[in-house]
Design a protein around this motif. Structure first.
Motif, PDB file in Angstrom:
ATOM      1  N   THR A  11       0.752  -1.215   0.032  1.00 43.39           N
ATOM      2  CA  THR A  11       0.033  -0.137   0.023  1.00 43.39           C
ATOM      3  C   THR A  11       0.949   1.096   0.059  1.00 43.39           C
ATOM      4  O   THR A  11       1.712   1.278   0.818  1.00 43.39           O
ATOM      5  CB  THR A  11      -1.079  -0.114   1.292  1.00 43.39           C
ATOM      6  N   ASP A  13       1.325   5.665  -0.771  1.00 43.49           N
ATOM      7  CA  ASP A  13       0.739   7.029  -0.935  1.00 43.49           C
ATOM      8  C   ASP A  13       0.601   7.203  -2.585  1.00 43.49           C
ATOM      9  O   ASP A  13       1.701   7.213  -2.903  1.00 43.49           O
ATOM     10  CB  ASP A  13       1.503   8.284  -0.275  1.00 43.49           C
ATOM     11  N   LYS A  14      -0.359   7.510  -2.921  1.00 42.08           N
ATOM     12  CA  LYS A  14      -0.664   7.714  -4.508  1.00 42.08           C
ATOM     13  C   LYS A  14       0.347   8.808  -4.920  1.00 42.08           C
ATOM     14  O   LYS A  14       0.778   8.695  -6.042  1.00 42.08           O
ATOM     15  CB  LYS A  14      -2.053   7.559  -5.053  1.00 42.08           C
ATOM     16  N   LEU A  83      -6.518   6.929 -10.225  1.00 37.19           N
ATOM     17  CA  LEU A  83      -6.958   6.631  -8.742  1.00 37.19           C
ATOM     18  C   LEU A  83      -7.407   7.733  -8.092  1.00 37.19           C
ATOM     19  O   LEU A  83      -6.780   8.846  -8.264  1.00 37.19           O
ATOM     20  CB  LEU A  83      -5.648   6.053  -8.218  1.00 37.19           C
ATOM     21  N   THR A  84      -8.528   7.655  -7.408  1.00 35.27           N
ATOM     22  CA  THR A  84      -9.173   8.993  -6.803  1.00 35.27           C
ATOM     23  C   THR A  84      -8.849   8.987  -5.304  1.00 35.27           C
ATOM     24  O   THR A  84      -8.973   9.928  -4.686  1.00 35.27           O
ATOM     25  CB  THR A  84     -10.822   8.781  -6.952  1.00 35.27           C
ATOM     26  N   SER A  85      -8.386   7.845  -4.405  1.00 34.59           N
ATOM     27  CA  SER A  85      -8.013   8.072  -3.071  1.00 34.59           C
ATOM     28  C   SER A  85      -6.774   8.321  -3.069  1.00 34.59           C
ATOM     29  O   SER A  85      -5.938   8.478  -3.944  1.00 34.59           O
ATOM     30  CB  SER A  85      -8.549   6.815  -2.530  1.00 34.59           C
ATOM     31  N   SER A  86      -6.208   8.607  -1.615  1.00 36.38           N
ATOM     32  CA  SER A  86      -4.899   8.803  -1.491  1.00 36.38           C
ATOM     33  C   SER A  86      -3.978   7.845  -1.547  1.00 36.38           C
ATOM     34  O   SER A  86      -2.682   8.199  -1.333  1.00 36.38           O
ATOM     35  CB  SER A  86      -4.811   9.681  -0.170  1.00 36.38           C
ATOM     36  N   GLU A  87      -4.526   6.414  -1.597  1.00 31.84           N
ATOM     37  CA  GLU A  87      -3.513   5.292  -1.392  1.00 31.84           C
ATOM     38  C   GLU A  87      -3.864   4.297  -2.640  1.00 31.84           C
ATOM     39  O   GLU A  87      -4.879   4.355  -3.078  1.00 31.84           O
ATOM     40  CB  GLU A  87      -3.742   4.503  -0.185  1.00 31.84           C
ATOM     41  N   ASP A 103      -7.457   1.264  -6.515  1.00 29.92           N
ATOM     42  CA  ASP A 103      -7.707   2.567  -5.414  1.00 29.92           C
ATOM     43  C   ASP A 103      -8.124   1.874  -4.248  1.00 29.92           C
ATOM     44  O   ASP A 103      -8.732   1.102  -4.104  1.00 29.92           O
ATOM     45  CB  ASP A 103      -8.770   3.040  -6.206  1.00 29.92           C
ATOM     46  N   GLY A 105      -9.559   3.248  -1.946  1.00 31.82           N
ATOM     47  CA  GLY A 105     -10.933   3.579  -1.418  1.00 31.82           C
ATOM     48  C   GLY A 105     -12.058   3.104  -2.137  1.00 31.82           C
ATOM     49  O   GLY A 105     -13.126   3.016  -1.492  1.00 31.82           O
ATOM     50  N   THR A 106     -11.779   2.310  -3.073  1.00 42.79           N
ATOM     51  CA  THR A 106     -12.846   1.517  -4.043  1.00 42.79           C
ATOM     52  C   THR A 106     -12.502   0.178  -4.659  1.00 42.79           C
ATOM     53  O   THR A 106     -11.135   0.211  -4.960  1.00 42.79           O
ATOM     54  CB  THR A 106     -13.796   2.528  -4.825  1.00 42.79           C
TER      55      THR A 106
END
Length: 118
Positions: A11, A13-14, A83-87, A103, A105-106
């Protein structure tokens, strides 16, 4: 076909990952092969070009087994941009197997990146 044996989870940080890939990418970016070396809680990105250097980013891993993967930097940047989330969650197997990227977040989208894609 989505691989099912990708049991090594990473995992990141994007934004940090995207900046690191961008820093080490060479010209032309469609042909840049980034080596991802994973160990403990860090990932080192490097290319076979002394002018590009390397970049390090921290990660959270569910295992401690070191891994080395080579992936296309343009494809990595394209996926990170979607990707839309931060990770970002990477699911890996052996270096010759496709890498799954999601992503955090989803679970709506899964990106499959073949190790042989140039």
């Amino acid at each position: 076909m989505i691989p099912k044996a990708n049991d090594k989870v990473l995992t990141l940080d994007k934004a940090e990952f995207e900046r690191a890939v961008d820093r080490v990418s060479t010209s032309p970016p469609t042909r840049a092969r980034v080596k991802l070396s994973l160990s403990d809680d860090k990932m080192v990105l490097a290319v076979n070009n002394p002018d590009s250097g390397s970049a390090t980013t921290s990660s959270r891993r569910n295992d401690a087994e070191p891994l080395d993967h080579r992936l296309n930097s343009k494809y990595l940047l394209d996926i990170a941009g979607q990707l839309t989330s931060s990770e970002a969650v990477f699911r890996l197997a052996d270096p010759g197997s496709p890498t799954l990227i999601q992503d955090a977040g989803t679970a709506d989208a899964i990106y499959v990146l073949d190790a042989d894609a140039v």
